[in-house]
Design an enzyme around this catalytic site. Sequence first.
Site, PDB file in Angstrom:
ATOM      1  N   GLY A 172       0.820  -1.202   0.000  1.00  0.00           N
ATOM      2  CA  GLY A 172       0.000   0.000   0.000  1.00  0.00           C
ATOM      3  C   GLY A 172       0.855   1.255   0.000  1.00  0.00           C
ATOM      4  O   GLY A 172       0.466   2.302   0.526  1.00  0.00           O
ATOM      5  N   GLY A 184      -1.414   7.326   1.305  1.00  0.00           N
ATOM      6  CA  GLY A 184      -1.915   7.193   2.665  1.00  0.00           C
ATOM      7  C   GLY A 184      -0.908   6.692   3.679  1.00  0.00           C
ATOM      8  O   GLY A 184       0.260   7.096   3.700  1.00  0.00           O
ATOM      9  N   ILE A 185      -1.360   5.794   4.548  1.00  0.00           N
ATOM     10  CA  ILE A 185      -0.525   5.275   5.629  1.00  0.00           C
ATOM     11  C   ILE A 185       0.686   4.532   5.075  1.00  0.00           C
ATOM     12  O   ILE A 185       1.790   4.630   5.622  1.00  0.00           O
ATOM     13  CB  ILE A 185      -1.343   4.360   6.558  1.00  0.00           C
ATOM     14  CG1 ILE A 185      -2.428   5.168   7.278  1.00  0.00           C
ATOM     15  CG2 ILE A 185      -0.455   3.665   7.578  1.00  0.00           C
ATOM     16  CD1 ILE A 185      -3.404   4.322   8.078  1.00  0.00           C
ATOM     17  N   ASP A 213       2.732  -1.798  -4.433  1.00  0.00           N
ATOM     18  CA  ASP A 213       1.420  -1.252  -4.773  1.00  0.00           C
ATOM     19  C   ASP A 213       1.149  -1.596  -6.228  1.00  0.00           C
ATOM     20  O   ASP A 213       1.974  -2.246  -6.894  1.00  0.00           O
ATOM     21  CB  ASP A 213       1.370   0.265  -4.546  1.00  0.00           C
ATOM     22  CG  ASP A 213      -0.002   0.729  -4.044  1.00  0.00           C
ATOM     23  OD1 ASP A 213      -1.006   0.373  -4.701  1.00  0.00           O
ATOM     24  OD2 ASP A 213      -0.070   1.443  -3.035  1.00  0.00           O
ATOM     25  N   LEU A 235      -2.394  -7.375  -5.221  1.00  0.00           N
ATOM     26  CA  LEU A 235      -2.589  -8.341  -4.140  1.00  0.00           C
ATOM     27  C   LEU A 235      -3.985  -8.942  -4.110  1.00  0.00           C
ATOM     28  O   LEU A 235      -4.271  -9.783  -3.260  1.00  0.00           O
ATOM     29  CB  LEU A 235      -2.262  -7.692  -2.799  1.00  0.00           C
ATOM     30  CG  LEU A 235      -0.815  -7.198  -2.668  1.00  0.00           C
ATOM     31  CD1 LEU A 235      -0.603  -6.555  -1.303  1.00  0.00           C
ATOM     32  CD2 LEU A 235       0.170  -8.334  -2.883  1.00  0.00           C
ATOM     33  N   GLY A 266      -5.100  -1.761   1.435  1.00  0.00           N
ATOM     34  CA  GLY A 266      -6.490  -2.045   1.748  1.00  0.00           C
ATOM     35  C   GLY A 266      -7.428  -1.172   0.944  1.00  0.00           C
ATOM     36  O   GLY A 266      -7.033  -0.143   0.390  1.00  0.00           O
ATOM     37  N   SER A 292      -8.465  -1.762  11.497  1.00  0.00           N
ATOM     38  CA  SER A 292      -9.214  -0.508  11.489  1.00  0.00           C
ATOM     39  C   SER A 292     -10.096  -0.445  12.717  1.00  0.00           C
ATOM     40  O   SER A 292     -10.538  -1.480  13.246  1.00  0.00           O
ATOM     41  CB  SER A 292     -10.103  -0.419  10.242  1.00  0.00           C
ATOM     42  OG  SER A 292     -11.008   0.663  10.325  1.00  0.00           O
ATOM     43  N   TYR A 300     -16.147  -4.157   4.281  1.00  0.00           N
ATOM     44  CA  TYR A 300     -14.954  -3.525   4.857  1.00  0.00           C
ATOM     45  C   TYR A 300     -14.809  -3.878   6.330  1.00  0.00           C
ATOM     46  O   TYR A 300     -13.743  -4.329   6.780  1.00  0.00           O
ATOM     47  CB  TYR A 300     -15.040  -2.012   4.685  1.00  0.00           C
ATOM     48  CG  TYR A 300     -13.909  -1.270   5.364  1.00  0.00           C
ATOM     49  CD1 TYR A 300     -12.650  -1.191   4.779  1.00  0.00           C
ATOM     50  CD2 TYR A 300     -14.093  -0.663   6.612  1.00  0.00           C
ATOM     51  CE1 TYR A 300     -11.608  -0.528   5.412  1.00  0.00           C
ATOM     52  CE2 TYR A 300     -13.061   0.001   7.249  1.00  0.00           C
ATOM     53  CZ  TYR A 300     -11.819   0.065   6.641  1.00  0.00           C
ATOM     54  OH  TYR A 300     -10.787   0.711   7.270  1.00  0.00           O
ATOM     55  N   LYS A 310     -11.706  -6.213   8.056  1.00  0.00           N
ATOM     56  CA  LYS A 310     -10.785  -5.649   9.039  1.00  0.00           C
ATOM     57  C   LYS A 310     -10.898  -6.376  10.374  1.00  0.00           C
ATOM     58  O   LYS A 310      -9.896  -6.568  11.081  1.00  0.00           O
ATOM     59  CB  LYS A 310     -11.054  -4.151   9.204  1.00  0.00           C
ATOM     60  CG  LYS A 310     -10.644  -3.330   7.990  1.00  0.00           C
ATOM     61  CD  LYS A 310      -9.150  -3.474   7.672  1.00  0.00           C
ATOM     62  CE  LYS A 310      -8.682  -2.536   6.587  1.00  0.00           C
ATOM     63  NZ  LYS A 310      -7.231  -2.635   6.318  1.00  0.00           N
TER      64      LYS A 310
END
Length: 261
Positions: free
Chosen positions: A9, A13-14, A33, A43, A72, A112, A155, A159
């Site tokens: 990822g 973002g993160i 990614d 993935l 994600g 999350s 979602y 998580k």
Amino acid sequence: MTRTYVVTGAASGIGKATVEHLRAQGHTVFGVDIRDTDIIADLSTDDGRASLVEQANRLSGGRLDGVIAVAGLVAPKPITVRVNYFGAKATLESLQPLLTKSDAPRAAVVASMGALTEVDDDLLALLLADDEPGAVEAAERLGTTTLATGMSPIYATTKNAIARYVRIHAKDDQWSGAGIALNAIAPGVIETPMVAATLATEEGRAAMAEGAPAPLNGPAAPPTAPAALLAWLTSEENSFVTGQIIFIDGGAESILRPELV
């Protein structure tokens, strides 16, 4: 001491913030990614997961000190099942042999705060049974259904499942038995492009405050905050924390379920 990491990822973002944080510390990091990074791999597919392993093995020389599974999706679609649970699980398990070559191996995954909400029991059972075709079919049936919170059950359930994976398996020979700490973080609202429009309005911020109250510096945290936590969890310093789901949410989890200790 410098270390070698794989972070999925990594394009936004993160994940991107984590790559930048680790590189600023002098570590070698291979980002993963579907675009704009070192290892291009999807993935959501078996071929993409196999490509991740091949490229990570080649680039790292067959040895990793840390694996951080961030990739994600939030879309109410079957691909979210493939990426959030099976893609994350494949990342951890397929790169585990490379971690065993390290003197201080560590792994972490991003769950999350959404894992605290209502889940779909049928989908959860299929995820935990490692039934990817069945889980994808269940997600197709759920479609764009939303929970009372407005969140997609696809979602939330994925998580929840990856957090349970950590709790169930961190003690196993594959992880603790091999000296590998395995943990998850559970972010609350993070300042990413995904939530920018909501944070830009007073109504949006109020809605977020209701669903994810963050009395400490809320309503959202920059991605650098979870990045720093992931970096510590996968550092050599972390020699005794494993099997934990660490909420980084400005205090939301403690408000939503204060009875738990």
